[in-house]
Design an enzyme around this catalytic site. Structure first.
Site, short mmCIF file in Angstrom:
data_model
loop_
_atom_site.label_atom_id
_atom_site.label_comp_id
_atom_site.label_asym_id
_atom_site.label_seq_id
_atom_site.Cartn_x
_atom_site.Cartn_y
_atom_site.Cartn_z
N GLU A 145 0.82 -1.21 0.00
CA GLU A 145 0.00 0.00 0.00
C GLU A 145 0.86 1.27 0.00
O GLU A 145 0.82 2.08 0.94
CB GLU A 145 -0.96 0.01 1.18
CG GLU A 145 -2.01 -1.06 1.08
CD GLU A 145 -3.16 -0.88 2.07
OE1 GLU A 145 -2.99 -0.17 3.08
OE2 GLU A 145 -4.24 -1.42 1.82
N GLU A 300 -6.64 -7.76 -0.64
CA GLU A 300 -7.07 -7.72 0.76
C GLU A 300 -8.53 -7.31 0.84
O GLU A 300 -8.96 -6.37 0.17
CB GLU A 300 -6.29 -6.66 1.55
CG GLU A 300 -4.85 -6.95 1.81
CD GLU A 300 -4.20 -5.85 2.65
OE1 GLU A 300 -4.92 -5.12 3.38
OE2 GLU A 300 -2.99 -5.67 2.53
C1 GLA Z 1 -4.33 -2.36 4.87
C2 GLA Z 1 -2.96 -2.98 5.05
C3 GLA Z 1 -2.96 -4.19 5.93
C4 GLA Z 1 -3.87 -3.98 7.12
C5 GLA Z 1 -5.25 -3.65 6.64
C6 GLA Z 1 -6.25 -3.50 7.76
O1 GLA Z 1 -5.02 -2.81 3.79
O2 GLA Z 1 -2.36 -3.31 3.83
O3 GLA Z 1 -1.64 -4.42 6.35
O4 GLA Z 1 -3.38 -2.94 7.90
O5 GLA Z 1 -5.20 -2.44 5.94
O6 GLA Z 1 -7.53 -3.22 7.29
#
Ligand code: GLA
Length: 665
Positions: A145, A300
């Site tokens: 991210e 995710e």
């Molecule tokens: C992001 C991050 C993860 C985690 C999630 C929690 O997507 O990439 O590591 O922190 O949020 O929702």
């Protein structure tokens, strides 16, 4: 891909080694076939500078491999370990207000820091050298991210990098001065050395400086990605990705998507928000579009509640599965979660996991198992996995316009995404499948192209949009389009620039309605506007924006009703060559916008999906997918076989959160 990927972030370093075997056993039970490993493992892999410990990771990868679970291996650079910041505090990011951010959380690095980049590169080289040939390796997961927490850094290192970026963009300081309009407020620069990032300032900053800094900041993060990807590519032909974050303002994903082998996305719509199913759909459609229509990966999502909202709503029974099918229906070839096993320590211990604190005898784990089994079965079905999605309607999405229209000192305060979403919602509820595009894309196959707001437009973009309409397309232009050029200089002579010919109208003056909360006097007029026209269903409501539109050649389909704008054009259309160009001069509410969209789609001959209240339909490959997002059961008048249940029917009943995947045969 030969199967739908299914799995999630796996953080074995948070658990004793005894748990790892149990993890693999449970992964097999749940149908997990892909685990993202090592995303936050830097401190474990390199516990002290230059000292690498791979023994534990060897064991984890070997265990996963023995269990038939493929690995999405991270480069582990997303969270530098404390020793690095202690040895090199200059890597720490600095905010706009001059505050240095510390270690102890994550992502505490300046993207422009050569020191951070050097240490990151050394780590990536070590990981690649060790695992490039590991038999479990399926995908490389670069960083995590990018820009999520630190999208812009204002430190001195960033300032120097910004100057270099500007010098290569502008060549000479005078061309920068012209572009930035520095004659205003005594901002003239004599040399690049004088330029700073747009740090906290007494009042409005130079708008072009701010936009250039946004562009630079996205490019700097992309440089970090590129550097890691280049190291990987030297030694490995395994595909590379980095996880996007849907509509994320601080990274221009049109640019980023060119650099990844597969687009992957992290997505966390709020289960408590009734708009989430439609907003989620819009995010999926962006991901498909970023990859030019190729299948993408949901990297995710949460199996249940997150832990970072003020109120962390749990997902309803079946909702995780329903939203997963939304991804499949909109082109995803894999469904992954954050995270595999719910943590017991650290800042995310209350964030749901596929294996919850409550263990396997839980609703969440049962739903995880069910979806895993279904995706395994669906992998065998012809014409679903790996197929594309056809959309004859497209929405123009533009990061520069997003950033610029939301700057301070704009014509009015607007949310770019809210504007795009209102169009998306209208098109989706009319039954259209929608792609996102850039004006420079080949638009000829699109029956309708909607431009919610191309606030920043260059001449080529306007020529391309005009050519699309003149060539027989249906072009729909929303307010705050073609107002400024890429340097944010106003296009004078009546706003809309070259689109004036296309649309047969021009804009004489902006007249947004007053906000109800006029600070100085506590007064103000209501924000609502009224509009009238048969084509928008008679009298309708609008808000946020109004303007004085002058008609050269267009037909007026709706006018403002009441107030200073009474009788002024609000919606127009114009025959342009073989096509039609519409202009909408206000933010129409859902009802009038829906009526307008129905007319436009019908006139353009767009193929529409079935319409049932509360039900989302999607077409992928040879399949019609249906999801019931409503709170009551619905009966669908569709024909074919639901391949999830094997039921061949016309008149399928879907419970709340129910899903059907209907094959035409
Ligand atoms: C992001 C991050 C993860 C985690 C999630 C929690 O997507 O990439 O590591 O922190 O949020 O929702």
């Amino acid at each position: 891909m030969s199967v739908f990927w299914y799995g999630g972030d796996y953080n074995p370093e948070q658990w004793p080694a005894e748990v790892w075997r149990d993890d693999v056993r449970l992964m097999n039970r749940a149908g997990v076939n892909l685990a993202s490993v090592g995303i936050f493992s830097w401190a474990r892999i390199e516990p002290r500078e230059g000292e690498f410990d791979f023994a534990w990771l060897d064991e984890v990868l070997d265990l996963l491999h023995a269990g038939g679970v493929r690995v999405d291996l991270a480069t582990a650079t997303a969270s530098p370990p404390p020793w690095l910041a202690i040895a090199h505090p200059e890597i720490l990011p600095v905010t706009e207000n001059g505050v240095t951010l510390s270690s102890g959380s994550r992502q505490a690095y300046c993207p422009s820091s050569p020191v951070y980049r050097r240490y990151a590169a050394r780590l990536v080289e070590a990981i690649v050298e060790r695992y490039a040939d590991h038999p479990a390796l399926e995908l490389w997961h670069v960083n995590n991210e990018y820009g999520c927490h630190v999208s812009h850094c204002y430190c001195d290192t960033s300032a120097a990098a910004f100057r270099d970026w500007l010098e290569s963009k502008y060549g000479t300081i005078e061309s920068l001065n012209d572009a930035w309009g520095t004659a205003f407020w005594s901002q003239h620069y004599a040399a690049f050395d004088e330029i700073l990032p747009p740090r906290a300032a007494p009042t409005f900053k130079n708008p072009t400086q701010v936009l250039d800094f946004d562009r630079f900041s996205s490019d700097e993060l992309l440089e970090c990605y590129r550097a890691e990807a280049a190291i990987i590519r030297r030694a490995s032909s395994v595909p590379i990705t980095t996880n996007f974050m849907g509509f994320f303002k601080h990274a221009d994903y049109w640019k980023w998507a060119q650099e990844v082998d597969i687009v992957s996305d992290d997505s966390y719509p709020d289960p408590a928000d009734p708009q989430s199913p439609v907003y989620g759909a819009m995010q999926r459609d962006l991901m498909r579009s970023l990859g030019g229509g190729k299948p993408w990966l949901l990297m995710e999502q949460s199996p249940g509640a997150v832990n970072w909202r003020e109120r962390n709503a749990a997902k309803l029974p079946g909702q995780m599965r329903a939203w997963s099918y939304q991804c499949i229906g909109r082109g995803a070839d894999g469904i992954l979660f954050f995270q595999w096993r719910q943590a017991v320590a650290g800042a995310e211990k209350f964030h749901a996991g596929m294996v919850p604190h409550g263990g396997t005898d839980t609703r969440v784990f049962r739903e995880v198992e069910q979806l895993g089994a279904e995706l395994r079965a669906l992998s065998e079905i012809d014409d679903l996995l790996g197929t594309t999605v056809d959309a004859s309607v497209a929405i123009v999405f533009d990061w520069d316009s997003w950033r610029a229209v939301e700057q301070q000192a704009s014509p009015t305060a607007v949310s770019y995404i809210a504007g795009v979403f209102s169009w998306y919602r209208a098109l989706a509820s009319a039954g259209a499948m929608v792609d996102f595009v850039q004006p420079s894309d080949d638009l000829t196959a699109r029956r309708v192209v909607v431009v919610p707001s191309l606030f920043v437009a260059d001449d080529e973009q306007l020529v391309a949009l005009d050519a699309y309409a003149a060539g027989g397309g249906t072009l729909v232009i929303g307010y705050l389009t073609a107002i400024v050029d890429p340097d944010l200089h106003v296009r004078t002579g009546g706003y809309l620039g070259a689109l004036r010919e296309t649309l047969g109208v021009w804009i004489e003056e902006f007249a947004p309605p007053a906000s109800p909360d006029l600070a100085a006097t506590g007064g103000g007029t209501p924000r609502a506007l009224a509009v009238r026209g048969d084509l928008i269903g008679g009298l309708g409501a609008a808000s946020l924006w109004g303007e004085y539109v002058r008609v050269d050649a267009a037909s007026v389909d709706a006018v403002f009703e009441g107030g200073a704008l009474h009788g002024q054009p609000a919606v127009t259309h114009h025959d342009r060559g073989a096509g039609t160009a519409w202009y909408v001069a206000t933010q129409l509410d859902d009802a009038p916008l829906g009526a307008l969209v129905d007319t436009i789609l019908a006139a353009a001959g767009v193929d529409l999906l079935p319409k049932v209240t509360g039900v989302e339909f999607m077409r992928r490959g040879n399949h019609l997918l249906a999801i019931n997002h409503s709170a009551g059961a619905v009966v669908l008048d569709v024909f074919g076989t639901d391949i999830l249940t094997g039921v061949r029917a016309s008149g399928l009943t879907l419970a709340p959160q129910g899903v059907a995947v209907v094959s035409a045969g």
